[in-house]
Design an enzyme around this catalytic site. Structure first.
Site, mmCIF file in Angstrom:
data_model
loop_
_atom_site.group_PDB
_atom_site.id
_atom_site.type_symbol
_atom_site.label_atom_id
_atom_site.label_comp_id
_atom_site.label_asym_id
_atom_site.label_seq_id
_atom_site.Cartn_x
_atom_site.Cartn_y
_atom_site.Cartn_z
ATOM 1 N N GLU A 1 0.835 -1.213 0.000
ATOM 2 C CA GLU A 1 0.000 0.000 0.000
ATOM 3 C C GLU A 1 0.870 1.265 0.000
ATOM 4 O OE1 GLU A 1 -4.097 -0.975 2.199
ATOM 5 O OE2 GLU A 1 -2.324 -1.663 3.319
ATOM 6 N N GLU B 1 -3.684 -9.628 3.800
ATOM 7 C CA GLU B 1 -4.393 -9.299 5.043
ATOM 8 C C GLU B 1 -5.505 -10.311 5.368
ATOM 9 O OE1 GLU B 1 -2.694 -5.331 3.692
ATOM 10 O OE2 GLU B 1 -3.433 -7.179 2.780
HETATM 11 N N1 T1G Z 1 4.627 -7.444 11.551
HETATM 12 C C1 T1G Z 1 5.394 -7.830 12.599
HETATM 13 N N2 T1G Z 1 6.267 -8.888 12.586
HETATM 14 C C2 T1G Z 1 6.340 -9.560 11.435
HETATM 15 C C3 T1G Z 1 5.563 -9.226 10.286
HETATM 16 C C4 T1G Z 1 4.681 -8.106 10.373
HETATM 17 N N3 T1G Z 1 3.931 -7.711 9.346
HETATM 18 N N4 T1G Z 1 5.868 -10.104 9.305
HETATM 19 C C5 T1G Z 1 6.788 -10.952 9.817
HETATM 20 N N5 T1G Z 1 7.075 -10.624 11.088
HETATM 21 C C6 T1G Z 1 8.050 -11.270 11.982
HETATM 22 C C7 T1G Z 1 7.687 -12.736 12.262
HETATM 23 O O1 T1G Z 1 6.773 -12.839 13.321
HETATM 24 C C8 T1G Z 1 9.057 -13.299 12.612
HETATM 25 O O2 T1G Z 1 9.331 -12.891 13.934
HETATM 26 C C9 T1G Z 1 9.996 -12.521 11.684
HETATM 27 O O3 T1G Z 1 9.279 -11.341 11.298
HETATM 28 C C10 T1G Z 1 10.368 -13.280 10.445
HETATM 29 O O4 T1G Z 1 9.171 -13.723 9.827
HETATM 30 C C11 T1G Z 1 -2.833 -1.837 7.014
HETATM 31 C C12 T1G Z 1 -3.539 -4.439 7.925
HETATM 32 C C13 T1G Z 1 7.443 -11.347 5.211
HETATM 33 C C14 T1G Z 1 7.049 -13.347 3.864
HETATM 34 O O5 T1G Z 1 0.679 -10.545 6.381
HETATM 35 O O6 T1G Z 1 4.296 -13.296 5.327
HETATM 36 O O7 T1G Z 1 -0.324 -4.724 6.506
HETATM 37 O O8 T1G Z 1 9.519 -15.105 14.961
HETATM 38 O O9 T1G Z 1 9.595 -16.171 10.051
HETATM 39 O O10 T1G Z 1 9.709 -16.907 6.400
HETATM 40 O O11 T1G Z 1 -3.328 -3.099 5.181
HETATM 41 O O12 T1G Z 1 6.902 -13.058 7.527
HETATM 42 O O13 T1G Z 1 11.554 -13.912 14.193
HETATM 43 O O14 T1G Z 1 10.251 -13.040 16.153
HETATM 44 O O15 T1G Z 1 7.743 -15.320 8.571
HETATM 45 O O16 T1G Z 1 11.267 -15.008 5.779
HETATM 46 C C15 T1G Z 1 0.256 -7.845 6.205
HETATM 47 C C16 T1G Z 1 3.360 -11.302 7.054
HETATM 48 C C17 T1G Z 1 0.195 -7.305 7.576
HETATM 49 C C18 T1G Z 1 2.999 -10.444 5.912
HETATM 50 C C19 T1G Z 1 8.859 -13.303 5.626
HETATM 51 N N6 T1G Z 1 1.513 -8.534 6.007
HETATM 52 N N7 T1G Z 1 4.711 -11.809 6.977
HETATM 53 O O17 T1G Z 1 8.798 -14.679 5.765
HETATM 54 O O18 T1G Z 1 10.145 -14.954 7.942
HETATM 55 S S1 T1G Z 1 -1.375 -6.568 7.873
HETATM 56 C C20 T1G Z 1 1.620 -9.845 6.128
HETATM 57 C C21 T1G Z 1 5.044 -12.812 6.135
HETATM 58 C C22 T1G Z 1 -1.305 -5.097 7.022
HETATM 59 C C23 T1G Z 1 -2.449 -3.053 6.233
HETATM 60 C C24 T1G Z 1 -2.567 -4.339 6.941
HETATM 61 C C25 T1G Z 1 6.435 -13.342 6.268
HETATM 62 C C26 T1G Z 1 7.425 -12.781 5.229
HETATM 63 P P1 T1G Z 1 10.210 -13.787 14.849
HETATM 64 P P2 T1G Z 1 9.101 -15.156 9.122
HETATM 65 P P3 T1G Z 1 10.060 -15.465 6.429
#
Ligand code: T1G
Length: 705
Positions: free
Chosen positions: A110, A130
């Site tokens: 976004e 999301e």
């Molecule tokens: N926020 C906080 N921590 C996050 C995070 C996030 N968005 N994404 C990952 N982490 C942390 C995760 O918990 C882990 O922590 C570490 O990063 C490594 O992640 C307004 C409402 C990016 C593809 O849904 O899909 O935006 O365990 O083990 O395999 O519209 O993480 O090490 O302490 O998964 O390399 C939307 C979620 C949010 C993406 C990387 N975004 N993340 O994968 O590592 S909602 C998502 C992923 C939003 C807006 C809205 C994957 C990754 P720790 P990992 P990875």
């Protein structure tokens, strides 16, 4: 990882009229409050700086931005909000370019869509996932994306949550340029220079109309998506996403944005958001066990599998799919040939679906070997035993492994309930023995219980976790007891179901209740799929040690005595005419149930679906609390992950322990105490549950301990 001081999560360097704004918030540059404030400051400063002609936004480390900071959801919102940051970026009078590498997901995409131009490296992944968190793109994504790529493509990305490759994003119109190297900052600056020299105008996504021009086609795409969404069992946010895209088609941008904000807030308040975010974070937390912190895994490439039955073959396929070399051991050539054919059958299936080529199959099977002599495992790094569930047979296998395997090899058993301590104690190297409990089909099911016996060394357990990571499994550390975490809890809520059946509910009502709760199948459908004979063997095995005071319902035994094991015998709890995969209720089963009630002297009564659900879940939660208290599970979240990834517990409810927290532990305990009036032995409240209620705490408080 040391948190980057708020001041430094967003830095700006200006060189030759180009401002490079870099986000550095490890591990994934999530849009925390500090990052949003940093971006706001950077855009305000560069907008006002006459020396700046263009702004390039990029991420430090291996990602652009992985979205809003998931850990901030549920906390009081801090300004600026992400929509405000997006509006600021879009309104910037200078060209703003988003330079994407790694993940640009959710709020991250976004932010990029708020910029005027976007480029990405070839390996970048772009998406709006999301929905997987029970949310919707709440920072303009539902309004800008359709304006750029049309309703159909936008809905596809938002309803599937899938990640698009950079090339697909270019094709769709999500990005404008593919970088030719991985040096994203340099690529971004070069692209900005070319846009400036071409006199490219500031181009706001919110003002784009072309992709939505053909109104009829757009409406058709929205209607089709709405019809699709209605099929998704009880999920809240997908319907809201469709409503937002409808607003993007019908309303001016600012009004559409207001609709998005309102519907986003509804999703934020939905318990599904809490459940799905818990599931997301919990399945990452489970990989953090004392042993993985204390020790490094042993290196491995060659894995032996003892047994070519359904489990052995599934495990072999999982290992081959992870690029490992596999040697399968069977007692004789005939059995080995059967094992090989089971493995090959999986790949033949992929070829039929055009998801693999003959060459691909040959390449995988070139790493697959078979033998009828254990000596073939002399150089194996790990050996996984998957033979018949009998202690004597297991010990005989481990004696052979102890004889042939090299020092340092990890010896694992796939038993689903036998005493792993006893197996370990039967060899000269108990420190190298661990339980690796796969779930059938082992090449599909995500859950892997890593069963930790008393004498195992930490690096062996760490090797189990590393194997899970390589196999893309979700590992859950489990202590040794009958049934470990999952099967132990399953046995208890299945008993609760049998009690309700004997007391008056039909097995079909109980299955209906479980499906209404969000399960793909109810307990009796699951029994018919897995085979009623497995549960029967467990009940017979446990008969000797069963508490004589405990209630026992023999209805399932009556079906098994008739050979009605389920799908594989054409009937079980349901009838499966002509090999059907979906069963029909069976009046003969209902007759047997009525007969057994009469024998037990039970006057059947009506159960509401709500009461069926309360008893079913209360039994699960109560046993889950005992499993945590005994240290069989490290934390309540380990129980949640096991039940979601191994037993079909609906992910949007987070898992039984998270669900209990959302409902409220006092309510669950009150139910259990009420049910205990009838059966104080079965419904004895777990002391941990009593203690948490008394201290006003939740299961989640133990997840953070
Ligand atoms: N926020 C906080 N921590 C996050 C995070 C996030 N968005 N994404 C990952 N982490 C942390 C995760 O918990 C882990 O922590 C570490 O990063 C490594 O992640 C307004 C409402 C990016 C593809 O849904 O899909 O935006 O365990 O083990 O395999 O519209 O993480 O090490 O302490 O998964 O390399 C939307 C979620 C949010 C993406 C990387 N975004 N993340 O994968 O590592 S909602 C998502 C992923 C939003 C807006 C809205 C994957 C990754 P720790 P990992 P990875």
């Amino acid at each position: 990882m040391e948190a980057t001081p708020a001041a430094n999560v967003v830095t700006t360097t200006v060189s030759d009229h180009i401002a490079l704004v870099t986000i550095s918030n490890p591990p994934v540059n999530a849009l925390s409050t500090a990052v949003r404030r940093g971006l706001q400051r950077a855009i305000e400063e560069t907008s006002a700086d006459p020396a700046v002609h263009a702004v390039v936004i990029c991420g430090a480390g291996s990602n652009f931005i992985a979205g809003a900071d998931i850990r901030e959801f549920g906390l009081p919102p801090q300004a600026p909000s992400l929509p405000e940051v997006g509006a600021l970026i879009e309104a910037c009078p200078k060209l703003v370019i988003a330079a994407i590498h790694g993940a640009a997901l959710g709020g991250g995409l976004e932010v990029a869509l708020s910029a005027h131009y976007r480029l990405a490296t070839d390996t970048a992944r772009l998406g709006l996932p999301e929905v997987a968190l029970g949310l919707l793109p709440g920072a303009g994504g539902t309004q800008r994306t359709p304006r750029l790529i049309g309703a159909q493509a936008a809905l596809d990305l938002m309803l599937t949550g899938r990640h698009a490759s950079a090339r697909e994003a270019l094709r769709l119109g999500l990005i404008d340029h593919l970088a030719t190297s991985d040096d994203i900052a340099a690529e971004g600056i070069a692209y900005a220079r070319s846009l400036l020299s071409d006199g490219s105008p500031v181009r706001r996504s919110s003002a784009q109309t072309d992709a939505l021009a053909d109104r009829a086609a757009q409406q058709a795409a929205i209607d089709a998506a709405r019809a699709d969404v209605q099929k998704k069992r009880g999920l809240f946010s997908p319907g809201k996403i469709v409503d937002c895209v409808q607003a993007a088609l019908d309303l001016p941008f600012e009004q559409g944005l207001a609709t998005e904000r309102e519907l986003f807030t509804q999703c934020l308040e939905s318990p599904q958001r809490a459940g799905l975010i818990h599931a997301f974070l919990a399945e990452r937390e489970v990989a953090k066990a004392p042993e993985t912190r204390a020790a490094r895994p042993r290196p491995f490439q060659h894995v032996g599998v003892i047994g070519g039955g359904t489990m052995g073959a599934g495990i072999a396929v999982a290992l081959l799919d992870a690029g490992l070399t596999v040697t399968m051991i069977e007692r004789d050539e005939a059995a080995l040939t059967l094992g090989r054919s089971r493995v090959a059958k999986v790949y033949d299936g992929l070829i039929q679906k055009a998801r693999m080529t003959e060459d691909g199959k040959a390449a995988v099977l070139s790493r697959f070997h078979g033998s009828t002599t254990y000596d073939a495992l002399a150089h194996a790094d790990i050996v996984i035993e998957a033979v018949f569930e009998d202690m004597a047979v297991k010990k005989a296998v481990f004696a052979e492994l102890d004889r042939v395997c090299r020092a340092g090899a990890v010896l694992a058993t796939n038993t689903s309930y036998l005493d792993v301590n006893e197996i370990a104690a039967s060899v000269s190297r108990p420190g190298d023995v661990v339980g690796l409990h796969f779930f059938s089909p082992a090449n599909i099911m995500k859950l892997l219980e890593i069963v930790v016996p008393a004498q195992v060394s930490a690096d062996v357990v760490a090797t189990g976790f590393e194997l899970a990571r390589r196999l893309k499994k979700v590992p859950v550390r489990a202590g040794v007891c009958d049934g470990f975490i999952g099967n132990r809890i399953l046995a208890v809520y299945r008993q609760a179901a049998d009690f309700m059946m004997e007391d008056g509910a039909s097995p079909y009502e109980i299955d209906q209740m479980a499906r209404a709760f969000g399960y793909p199948m109810g307990p009796y459908e699951v029994s018919d799929l897995a085979g009623g004979d497995i549960g029967w063997a467990t009940r017979k095995r446990r008969a000797a040690t069963r508490d004589p005071r405990a209630r026992y319902v023999p209805i399932a035994d009556r079906l098994c005595e008739r050979g009605w094991f389920g799908q594989k015998t054409g009937r079980g709890w349901y009838l499966y005419a002509n090999g059907a995969r979906t069963g029909q209720p069976d009046p003969e089963v209902e007759a047997i149930v009525a007969e057994e009630r009469a024998k037990a002297g039970v006057t059947p009564r009506r159960f509401t679906q709500d009461e069926l659900q309360r008893r079913y879940l209360a039994a699960m939660v109560n046993e889950g609390a005992k499993v945590v208290a005994e240290g069989i599970a490290l934390r309540p979240l380990d129980v949640d992950v096991a039940m979601v990834h191994g037993y079909g517990f609906p992910r949007h409810r987070g898992g039984p322990m998270k669900w209990a927290d959302i409902v409220g532990l006092p309510t669950i305990l009150a139910d259990i105490r009420a049910f205990a009036q009838e059966d104080p032995l079965f419904w004895a409240p777990a002391p941990l549950l009593v203690q948490l209620v008394a201290s006003g705490q939740s299961f989640d408080s133990l997840n953070r301990a």
